[in-house]
Design a protein around this motif. Structure first.
Motif, mmCIF file in Angstrom:
data_model
loop_
_atom_site.group_PDB
_atom_site.id
_atom_site.type_symbol
_atom_site.label_atom_id
_atom_site.label_comp_id
_atom_site.label_asym_id
_atom_site.label_seq_id
_atom_site.Cartn_x
_atom_site.Cartn_y
_atom_site.Cartn_z
ATOM 1 N N TYR A 156 7.626 11.467 -16.825
ATOM 2 C CA TYR A 156 6.790 11.232 -15.650
ATOM 3 C C TYR A 156 7.530 11.632 -14.384
ATOM 4 C CZ TYR A 156 9.660 6.994 -15.244
ATOM 5 O OH TYR A 156 10.714 6.126 -15.133
ATOM 6 N N VAL A 161 5.258 8.726 -8.931
ATOM 7 C CA VAL A 161 5.097 7.329 -9.327
ATOM 8 C C VAL A 161 5.506 6.408 -8.175
ATOM 9 C CG1 VAL A 161 6.073 5.532 -10.818
ATOM 10 C CG2 VAL A 161 5.280 7.688 -11.815
ATOM 11 N N GLU A 162 6.606 6.747 -7.505
ATOM 12 C CA GLU A 162 7.061 5.930 -6.385
ATOM 13 C C GLU A 162 6.064 5.986 -5.231
ATOM 14 O OE1 GLU A 162 10.956 5.513 -3.413
ATOM 15 O OE2 GLU A 162 10.987 6.920 -5.109
ATOM 16 N N ALA A 164 2.943 6.383 -5.401
ATOM 17 C CA ALA A 164 1.740 5.631 -5.768
ATOM 18 C C ALA A 164 1.999 4.137 -5.850
ATOM 19 C CB ALA A 164 1.194 6.144 -7.100
ATOM 20 N N ILE A 166 3.842 2.598 -8.085
ATOM 21 C CA ILE A 166 3.817 2.185 -9.490
ATOM 22 C C ILE A 166 5.244 1.971 -9.974
ATOM 23 C CG2 ILE A 166 3.179 2.882 -11.840
ATOM 24 C CD1 ILE A 166 1.052 4.703 -10.544
ATOM 25 N N THR A 167 5.429 0.986 -10.799
ATOM 26 C CA THR A 167 6.707 0.793 -11.482
ATOM 27 C C THR A 167 6.513 1.145 -12.942
ATOM 28 O OG1 THR A 167 7.378 -0.991 -9.987
ATOM 29 C CG2 THR A 167 8.515 -0.842 -12.113
ATOM 30 N N MET A 168 7.245 2.143 -13.413
ATOM 31 C CA MET A 168 7.128 2.561 -14.804
ATOM 32 C C MET A 168 8.182 1.827 -15.638
ATOM 33 S SD MET A 168 5.403 4.315 -16.970
ATOM 34 C CE MET A 168 4.504 5.466 -15.902
ATOM 35 N N GLN A 176 -0.681 0.514 -19.682
ATOM 36 C CA GLN A 176 0.034 0.808 -18.443
ATOM 37 C C GLN A 176 0.043 2.311 -18.158
ATOM 38 O OE1 GLN A 176 3.687 -1.209 -19.592
ATOM 39 N NE2 GLN A 176 3.352 -2.815 -18.043
ATOM 40 N N GLU A 179 -3.399 3.260 -16.809
ATOM 41 C CA GLU A 179 -3.548 2.824 -15.423
ATOM 42 C C GLU A 179 -2.782 3.758 -14.480
ATOM 43 O OE1 GLU A 179 -2.179 -1.183 -15.363
ATOM 44 O OE2 GLU A 179 -3.843 -1.943 -16.584
ATOM 45 N N ALA A 180 -1.584 4.161 -14.905
ATOM 46 C CA ALA A 180 -0.787 5.079 -14.083
ATOM 47 C C ALA A 180 -1.462 6.436 -13.982
ATOM 48 C CB ALA A 180 0.615 5.217 -14.665
ATOM 49 N N ALA A 183 -4.154 6.339 -11.431
ATOM 50 C CA ALA A 183 -3.630 6.246 -10.067
ATOM 51 C C ALA A 183 -3.000 7.561 -9.598
ATOM 52 C CB ALA A 183 -2.596 5.122 -9.983
ATOM 53 N N LEU A 184 -2.454 8.330 -10.526
ATOM 54 C CA LEU A 184 -1.734 9.561 -10.183
ATOM 55 C C LEU A 184 -2.630 10.790 -10.158
ATOM 56 C CD1 LEU A 184 1.425 8.882 -12.380
ATOM 57 C CD2 LEU A 184 1.345 8.861 -9.878
#
Length: 449
Positions: A156, A161-162, A164, A166-168, A176, A179-180, A183-184
């Motif tokens: 990823y 991710v940051e 957005a 989001i914590t991966m 999860q 959901e990511a 959002a991405l």
């Protein structure tokens, strides 16, 4: 096992061998003298590196000339299987995997390479990662040796991710990941890339790990087909919905190479696939996202530790007329010195990963693989082909079933799944047809009980 395997390829053998010809063939050092070793190889990036370095092998082995037949994954599987299963004798060296190796060894189609390895100073057969070595062995001897080994993990874009918020997690769930991906997902950048291309080694590779994660299985312990079970339907519907809603354009024709290009060129935010992809993603000559990728273990659902276990390896068919010279090349391409050669001449990020334990002790490689080296090893060591599912099964294998029929069965099922990814049929209809295919194979095993 021979009686099961040969009929699956015998009818197609003539067609495959005629249609494929020598597509992608390349040879050098061809002065007309000496021995020509014909190598059937898959056209992935690491193999292309081997071809580019092969003149150095010829220079060190006068009189041994190499001829490569480089084919796409699906073409290579079909052509190599057809040739070896029917004793065609076209190839001195074949690139196969831990799917074919133990079955073909039992059939007597492959040369015992442990005999060669133990007679070759410095080759160090025991340096191979133990799980890979075992998967490429039959009755205690290796019948192919790994060029690289792999499991599967989630890749990823850390920066996206940051951004957005989001914590991966290091060990994400499939929920999860979905959901990511949502959002991405944005114009020009898909949320995720997943294989949808037909082929038992294409779309079914990642999808089977999702089926395992959701508690599904292909057969119960009595060889009753289970592809229409609620668990399998849930897993496949999840996969198809995810790639259709937040995946790449043209998903039904996307395989490993296509998704690799998508992530390397910044066109997707995530990719779930083989750990060997790092050779492309972390290479500045092929990737625009070097240093921007995070790596997490294969996602879980009901079950964890869903990474697959796979190796592209080199074997010598018993039909080869030049096994000693063939071994010279096989040992050159799979020894410790070759890994050093790739690192120093082409870049440490391009070293074939996951084959030898000693690779992970090379200081330069440890530095180059800081982001992905440990998770690759952990994923390979965590894969359990002997116990791949929640409920008991009569087969082994994570992303494939180690039965001869799976080449044909898996290909047929994958075509149905790919059609669902393309939106041509529903998941329910795809699995109804897949169930019929699986029942035919299951009945043959029930008859043998």
């Amino acid at each position: 096992m021979t009686s099961r395997f040969v009929p699956l390829v015998a009818l197609a053998a003539a067609t495959v061998l005629t249609a494929s010809g020598c597509a992608g063939a390349g040879s050098f050092g061809g002065d007309g003298g000496g021995t020509t070793i014909t190598v059937a190889i898959v056209s992935n990036s690491q193999m292309s590196d081997a071809i580019s370095l092969a003149p150095e092998f010829e220079a060190a082995n006068p009189g041994v000339n190499l001829k490569f037949v480089s084919l796409s994954e699906n073409e290579a599987r079909a052509k190599i299987t057809a040739s070896v299963a029917t004793g065609g004798g076209e190839f001195d060296v074949v690139m196969i995997s831990n799917y074919e190796t133990p079955q073909w060894a039992e059939n007597g189609w492959l040369t015992n390479l442990s005999d060669y390895a133990q007679a070759t100073p410095g080759y160090d057969e025991d340096d191979f990662i133990p799980s890979l070595k075992e998967s490429l062995s039959y009755e205690g001897s290796m019948y192919s040796v790994p060029f690289y080994g792999e499991s599967s993990f989630l890749m990823y874009r850390k920066d996206l991710v940051e951004e957005a918020g989001i914590t991966m997690p290091a060990e994400p769930t499939w929920d999860q990941v979905a959901e990511a991906a949502a959002a991405l997902d944005r114009p020009g950048v898909s949320g995720i890339c997943l294989r949808g291309k037909p082929g038992w080694g294409e779309v079914l590779a990642p999808l089977n790990t999702v089926i395992n994660a959701f508690g599904g299985r292909w057969y119960d312990e009595n060889w009753n087909a289970q592809l229409d079970s609620p668990q399998v339907e849930q897993a496949v519907q999840f996969y198809v919905d995810l790639v259709r809603e937040h995946g790449q354009a043209g998903a039904a024709t996307s395989g490993f190479s296509e998704c690799g290009t998508q992530l390397a060129q910044g066109n997707t935010a995530m990719w779930y696939d083989a750990t060997s992809a790092v050779s492309v993603l972390e290479d500045p000559t092929s990737s625009t996202v070097v240093g921007k990728i995070g790596y997490a273990k294969a996602p879980s659902a009901v079950k964890g530790d869903n990474g697959w276990l796979y190796s592209w390896s080199l074997g010598i068919p018993t039909t080869s007329e030049n096994p000693d010279d063939a071994w010279k090349f096989v040992s050159w391409m799979t020894n410790k010195e070759y890994l050093q050669k790739v690192g120093t001449e082409l870049g440490w990020e391009r070293v074939p990963p996951g084959s030898r334990l000693s690779t992970y002790e090379i200081p330069e490689y440890k530095e180059a693989s800081a982001a992905f080296g440990q998770v690759t090893l952990d994923s390979i060591n965590g894969a359990d082909p002997l116990d791949p599912t929640v409920d008991p099964v009569p087969y082994t294998g994570v992303q494939f079933l180690t039965i001869p029929e799976f080449q044909d069965l898996g290909t047929r099922v994958s075509q149905q799944i790919s059609a669902a990814v393309a939106g041509q049929i529903s998941v329910q209809d795809a699995l109804a047809q897949a169930q019929q295919y699986a029942e035919v194979v299951g009945k043959t095993y029930q008859e043998d009980q």
